[in-house]
Design a protein around this motif. Structure first.
Motif, PDB file in Angstrom:
ATOM      1  N   TYR A 288      -2.009  82.852  98.431  1.00 29.22           N
ATOM      2  CA  TYR A 288      -0.776  83.510  98.045  1.00 29.22           C
ATOM      3  C   TYR A 288      -0.564  83.754  96.743  1.00 29.22           C
ATOM      4  O   TYR A 288       0.351  84.455  96.185  1.00 29.22           O
ATOM      5  N   LEU A 289      -1.593  83.558  95.948  1.00 28.16           N
ATOM      6  CA  LEU A 289      -1.711  84.325  94.599  1.00 28.16           C
ATOM      7  C   LEU A 289      -2.107  85.724  94.517  1.00 28.16           C
ATOM      8  O   LEU A 289      -1.856  86.235  93.460  1.00 28.16           O
ATOM      9  N   ASN A 290      -2.384  86.125  95.538  1.00 30.41           N
ATOM     10  CA  ASN A 290      -2.534  87.701  95.599  1.00 30.41           C
ATOM     11  C   ASN A 290      -1.385  88.285  95.929  1.00 30.41           C
ATOM     12  O   ASN A 290      -0.830  88.088  96.940  1.00 30.41           O
ATOM     13  N   PRO A 291      -0.628  89.082  95.020  1.00 29.14           N
ATOM     14  CA  PRO A 291       0.610  89.647  95.261  1.00 29.14           C
ATOM     15  C   PRO A 291       0.404  90.551  96.499  1.00 29.14           C
ATOM     16  O   PRO A 291       1.449  91.000  96.909  1.00 29.14           O
ATOM     17  N   GLU A 292      -0.629  91.019  96.933  1.00 30.52           N
ATOM     18  CA  GLU A 292      -0.715  92.058  97.909  1.00 30.52           C
ATOM     19  C   GLU A 292      -1.060  91.468  99.194  1.00 30.52           C
ATOM     20  O   GLU A 292      -1.574  92.357 100.181  1.00 30.52           O
ATOM     21  N   LEU A 293      -0.977  90.182  99.355  1.00 26.73           N
ATOM     22  CA  LEU A 293      -1.239  89.493 100.573  1.00 26.73           C
ATOM     23  C   LEU A 293      -0.201  89.886 101.816  1.00 26.73           C
ATOM     24  O   LEU A 293       0.770  89.897 101.715  1.00 26.73           O
ATOM     25  N   SER A 346       5.018  82.805  79.274  1.00 27.13           N
ATOM     26  CA  SER A 346       6.621  83.086  79.540  1.00 27.13           C
ATOM     27  C   SER A 346       6.888  82.927  81.148  1.00 27.13           C
ATOM     28  O   SER A 346       6.146  82.661  81.939  1.00 27.13           O
ATOM     29  N   LEU A 347       7.942  82.806  81.337  1.00 23.30           N
ATOM     30  CA  LEU A 347       8.335  82.712  82.823  1.00 23.30           C
ATOM     31  C   LEU A 347       7.949  83.599  83.701  1.00 23.30           C
ATOM     32  O   LEU A 347       7.269  83.352  84.827  1.00 23.30           O
ATOM     33  N   LEU A 348       8.011  85.035  83.200  1.00 22.56           N
ATOM     34  CA  LEU A 348       7.579  85.992  83.782  1.00 22.56           C
ATOM     35  C   LEU A 348       6.087  86.274  83.987  1.00 22.56           C
ATOM     36  O   LEU A 348       5.431  86.468  85.149  1.00 22.56           O
ATOM     37  N   GLY A 349       5.195  85.535  82.888  1.00 26.14           N
ATOM     38  CA  GLY A 349       4.175  85.530  82.989  1.00 26.14           C
ATOM     39  C   GLY A 349       3.377  84.459  83.996  1.00 26.14           C
ATOM     40  O   GLY A 349       2.495  84.842  84.652  1.00 26.14           O
ATOM     41  N   ILE A 350       4.259  83.346  84.005  1.00 27.80           N
ATOM     42  CA  ILE A 350       3.976  82.258  84.998  1.00 27.80           C
ATOM     43  C   ILE A 350       3.986  82.989  86.288  1.00 27.80           C
ATOM     44  O   ILE A 350       3.295  82.728  87.359  1.00 27.80           O
ATOM     45  N   ALA A 351       5.113  83.641  86.664  1.00 31.15           N
ATOM     46  CA  ALA A 351       5.599  84.239  88.013  1.00 31.15           C
ATOM     47  C   ALA A 351       4.337  85.141  88.321  1.00 31.15           C
ATOM     48  O   ALA A 351       3.789  85.114  89.365  1.00 31.15           O
ATOM     49  N   PHE A 356       3.848  86.580  91.956  1.00 26.07           N
ATOM     50  CA  PHE A 356       4.879  87.588  92.071  1.00 26.07           C
ATOM     51  C   PHE A 356       4.344  88.534  91.446  1.00 26.07           C
ATOM     52  O   PHE A 356       3.771  88.755  90.494  1.00 26.07           O
ATOM     53  N   ASN A 357       5.020  89.885  91.772  1.00 27.44           N
ATOM     54  CA  ASN A 357       4.833  91.067  91.017  1.00 27.44           C
ATOM     55  C   ASN A 357       5.969  91.936  90.631  1.00 27.44           C
ATOM     56  O   ASN A 357       5.867  93.144  90.037  1.00 27.44           O
TER      57      ASN A 357
END
Length: 384
Positions: A288-293, A346-351, A356-357
């Motif tokens: 799931y770490l792959n945003p294009e999964l 940052s929160l977005l960096g963690i996302a 998430f992309n």
């Protein structure tokens, strides 16, 4: 009103030129080109129908109105090819043009009768009672065509959304919200205008010109919007779906019922084995770490047929693929929020680290899962 029509005509052919210069055009691009040519020509003919000598040419206004029968089919074919990833149109697609062909041939036959031809008036000018019954039927079909095609296209978009949720873990770039919004807005406008037109013929309210001006005016605005968004719309299924033998892309099943798995038998032992393999892989490999999964990609990694994997996720986890994968991403974010190794993120960096992309997708999905925004969730332990 003429300015709106003129702008619509210019935009139609301007976007046609841009689309013709587009590299690697898909089938929906070709349909959009023909659709825009039709829109531009129909607007031009409508403007001609309001000036002499065309305005007094027998039955020419009726021919212009018959052109409205092509708008719905073009809309449906564009929506279908865009959402299904088709490489070519089936022969049955030509059936959508039959009502217009019948109307046009009827008008041609009337024109060939010369002085003996009936007067096909679109307004109440003393000839309304003399309208041929078949012409009245054609007008009714024209009035119903637009709203029907809008409804069918909206239903197609709903099926497409379900397909995306069953096939992709990220849908921000393929959700086609622009087309869905246009379908609702112009579907409502056309239905209201057709209702006004019907009211006019029944009770003599408003005027024919008002109704037809409204219909072609909405077409002019539609040209600008669909041309702009359609020009920038990329092909959706190129890299995600395997083609079948007919050459059409194969989207995920469109129904949520168990009937869609009736031809995909799985024994309880096979089902349980797939469940255990999936659980272990999600924890150990974190795909799931792959945003294009996608479903197809995960199925390939697990060596499980995609339709079986879809069934396992739907029936055993009571989720579609989109929610299943993003639940794991949310849990990963929740862990990293309090991980000292990610204090500088940052929160977005963690996302982004968690698959998430986009910021909007992250905030929406996180709040749906936890009931809190990411920042609220991070502050909660400190406030407790």
């Amino acid at each position: 009103m003429d300015y709106i029509f003129s702008i619509g005509i210019f935009c139609a052919f301007f976007f046609v030129v841009l689309l013709l210069g587009k590299k690697a055009k898909a089938l929906h691009d070709h349909i959009l080109i023909f659709w825009l040519v039709y829109l531009g020509l129909s607007l031009g003919l409508y403007m001609l129908s309001m000036v002499e000598p065309m305005a007094s040419w027998p039955n020419f206004p009726a021919f212009v109105v018959s052109l409205l029968l092509l708008h719905g089919p073009f809309l449906y074919l564009y929506t279908t090819t865009l959402t299904a990833g088709q490489r070519r149109l089936p022969l049955r697609a030509a059936l959508h043009q039959v009502p217009f062909a019948v109307f046009a041939l009827y008008l041609l036959g009337v024109a060939l009768q010369g002085n003996h031809a009936p007067h096909l008036s679109l307004s109440h000018d003393g000839h309304a009672e003399q309208l041929p019954p078949f012409f009245v039927i054609l007008l009714i079909v024209t009035a119903l065509s637009g709203p029907i095609y809008f409804v069918v296209s909206i239903l197609r978009m709903r099926d497409y959304k379900r397909s995306c949720m069953d096939s992709f873990s990220t849908i921000e770039e393929i959700n086609l919200n622009w087309l869905r919004i246009l379908l609702y807005i112009f579907g409502i406008i056309w239905t209201l205008l057709m209702f006004v037109a019907a009211t006019h013929h029944l009770f003599h309210y408003s005027s024919t010109r008002f109704c037809i001006n409204g219909l072609f005016g909405s077409l002019a605005i539609f040209v600008v919007l669909v041309g702009y968004f359609g020009l920038n719309q990329r092909e959706i299924f190129t890299h995600f779906m395997m083609p079948d033998q007919s050459g059409d892309a194969m989207p995920a099943p469109e129904s949520d019922s168990k009937e869609k798995y009736s031809n995909m038998p799985l024994t309880p032992q096979e089902m349980q084995a797939y469940v255990e393999r999936l659980k272990h892989y999600m924890v150990a490999e974190k795909p799931y770490l792959n945003p294009e999964l996608t479903l197809a990609l995960l199925a390939s990694e697990l060596d499980i047929p995609a339709h079986h994997l879809s069934r396992v996720i739907n029936e055993q986890f009571n989720r579609n693929f989109f929610d299943f994968i993003n639940d794991y991403r949310v849990e990963e974010v929740k862990r990293k929020l309090f991980d000292p190794h990610f204090e500088s993120f940052s929160l977005l960096g963690i996302a982004f680290e968690c698959g998430f992309n986009s910021k909007s997708a992250f905030n929406r999905i996180f709040k749906k899962s936890t009931g809190l925004t990411p920042s609220e969730y991070k502050k909660r332990p400190a406030e407790a």
